[in-house]
Scaffold this motif. Sequence first.
Motif, PDB file in Angstrom:
ATOM      1  N   SER A 173     -10.576   5.168  -1.278  1.00 20.06           N
ATOM      2  CA  SER A 173     -10.749   3.757  -0.932  1.00 20.06           C
ATOM      3  C   SER A 173     -11.511   3.023  -2.033  1.00 20.06           C
ATOM      4  CB  SER A 173     -11.504   3.641   0.391  1.00 20.06           C
ATOM      5  OG  SER A 173     -10.715   4.167   1.422  1.00 20.06           O
ATOM      6  N   ASN A 192      -6.658   0.170  -1.054  1.00 24.20           N
ATOM      7  CA  ASN A 192      -6.166   1.170  -2.023  1.00 24.20           C
ATOM      8  C   ASN A 192      -4.683   1.427  -1.781  1.00 24.20           C
ATOM      9  OD1 ASN A 192      -7.505   2.265   0.491  1.00 24.20           O
ATOM     10  ND2 ASN A 192      -6.169   3.979  -0.051  1.00 24.20           N
ATOM     11  N   LYS A 244       0.813  -1.221   0.000  1.00 23.72           N
ATOM     12  CA  LYS A 244       0.000   0.000   0.000  1.00 23.72           C
ATOM     13  C   LYS A 244       0.847   1.272   0.000  1.00 23.72           C
ATOM     14  CE  LYS A 244      -3.381   0.920   2.757  1.00 23.72           C
ATOM     15  NZ  LYS A 244      -4.659   1.356   2.242  1.00 23.72           N
ATOM     16  N   SER A 272      -7.893  -0.551   4.208  1.00 22.55           N
ATOM     17  CA  SER A 272      -8.574  -0.469   2.918  1.00 22.55           C
ATOM     18  C   SER A 272      -7.583  -0.860   1.818  1.00 22.55           C
ATOM     19  CB  SER A 272      -9.101   0.945   2.711  1.00 22.55           C
ATOM     20  OG  SER A 272      -8.085   1.890   2.994  1.00 22.55           O
TER      21      SER A 272
HETATM   22 MG    MG Z   1      -7.683   3.468   4.374  1.00 20.80          MG
END
Ligand code: MG
Length: 342
Positions: free
Chosen positions: A152, A146, A57, A144
Motif C-alpha cells: 500500500s 496501489n 488497480k 488503497s
Molecule cells: Mg488495499
Amino acid sequence: MRTELIKAEQGNAEAAAERAAELLCRGEIVAIPTETVYGLAASIYSEKALREVYSVKGRPQDNPVIVHISSMDMLDGIVEEVPDEALLLAEKFWPGPLTMIFRKTRKVSDTITCGMDTVAVRYPSHPVAHAVIEAAGVPLAAPSANLSGKPSPTSAEHCVHDLWGKVPLIIDGGQCEVGVESTVVSMTGDHPVILRPGIISLEQIRELIPSAEVSEAVTRKVGEDEKVMSPGLKYKHYSPECSVTLVKGSLEDFSSYVKENYEDGDFAMCFFGDEESIGIPCIPYGTAEDAVSQAHSVFAVLRQLDEIGAKRVFVRAPEETGQAMAVSNRLLRAAGFDEVTL
Ligand code: MG
Ligand code: TXA
C-alpha cells in the motif's frame, strides 16, 4: 492521461480539496492522502468512477471497497442501522483508522460491495481526506491507492509510481502517519469480529467491548475459492518484486541464519540497532519494542527494497499481538506465508 500532482500544504489544502471535489463530482477518480495509507477515491454515486477504481488497480471484482465519510450524518442512507456497540467504537475511534462493517441500504451500489449485503465504512481523521469528502459533499469509496497486490502507498511518490498517467489527480499530503491500513471490524454479528488488524488493536477494542474477537482467517492462508467474511483475505497482498521470508527468532539466531544463507542481492529487513550484528546489507523498518514505528515504515521499506533491486529479503519478524499484529499480518502476506522459525 495527464496526471496533475498537487501538494496539499498548509494554506492550500482547501484549494486541493476543491480541485479533487470538482473531478470526483464529474465521475473521475483521485488519489488522496489519509492517516493510514493513500486511497483511490470515487463518488459512491458514480458507477463509471467506481468501475474505474477496480480497473485502474487491477482489483478482483469480488473484493469490496470501503466507503469514507466526513460526518456521522453521512451514515444515514448508506447503512440500515448502527448497533449500540458500533456507536461506542465510533465515539472512541472516529475520526480515525477504524473501519466498521454494517448492513447496507439499497443506495449503496453492488459495485462497492461486490454484491454483499454489508458495507464497510470509515471516517478518516486526515485533514485533507476530510476536506475532500466535505467538498465533494458525498461519501467516497476508496481502496488503497496501489496497484492490486503491491504494498500500500504511504507517500505521494508511491502513488505516482503506481498511478501516473492512469488518474487525473494525485494529492500529495506527505507521509501517512499510521502507515498500515485501518482495522476492519465486522459489526453485523452478535459480537465485533476483526477482519483485518490495524493500529487500533484487539486489546483497545476489548476495553470497550470485551467480547470482540479476531477472525481466524487473519492469520492463515485462505484459499481463492473459500468463502470468508472478508474477501480481501483471499488475495496475494503487499508483495514486492523481491521474495520475502519472515524469520522468527532472537537477534543472534537471525544474524547467524542470514549470514549462513546470504547470496548476492539479499537484504535483511531488521530493527534499528540490529544492523551491526546482522552483517549483511540491511534496512531497518522500526524499533523492536515499538509496533507503531514498524507500522509507519513497513510498506515504504518493502517498496524501497524493490527500488534498490533486492532479490531476496529476510525480515526480522515483529511480535504477533497488540498493535504489532497489524505489522505481522502485512509481513506474513507479503511473504506469501513463507516463514522460518529458528
Ligand atoms: Mg488495499
Ligand atoms: O485504511 C484503509 O482502510 C485504506 C484507506 C484508503 O482508507 N483503505 C483500504 O482499502 O485499505 P482496501 O480496499 O485496500 O481494503 C479494504 C478491505 C478489504 O480487505 C476488503 O475485503 C474489506 O476491506 N471489505 C470491504 N468491504 C467489506 C465488506 N462489506 N465485508 C467484508 N470486508 C469488506
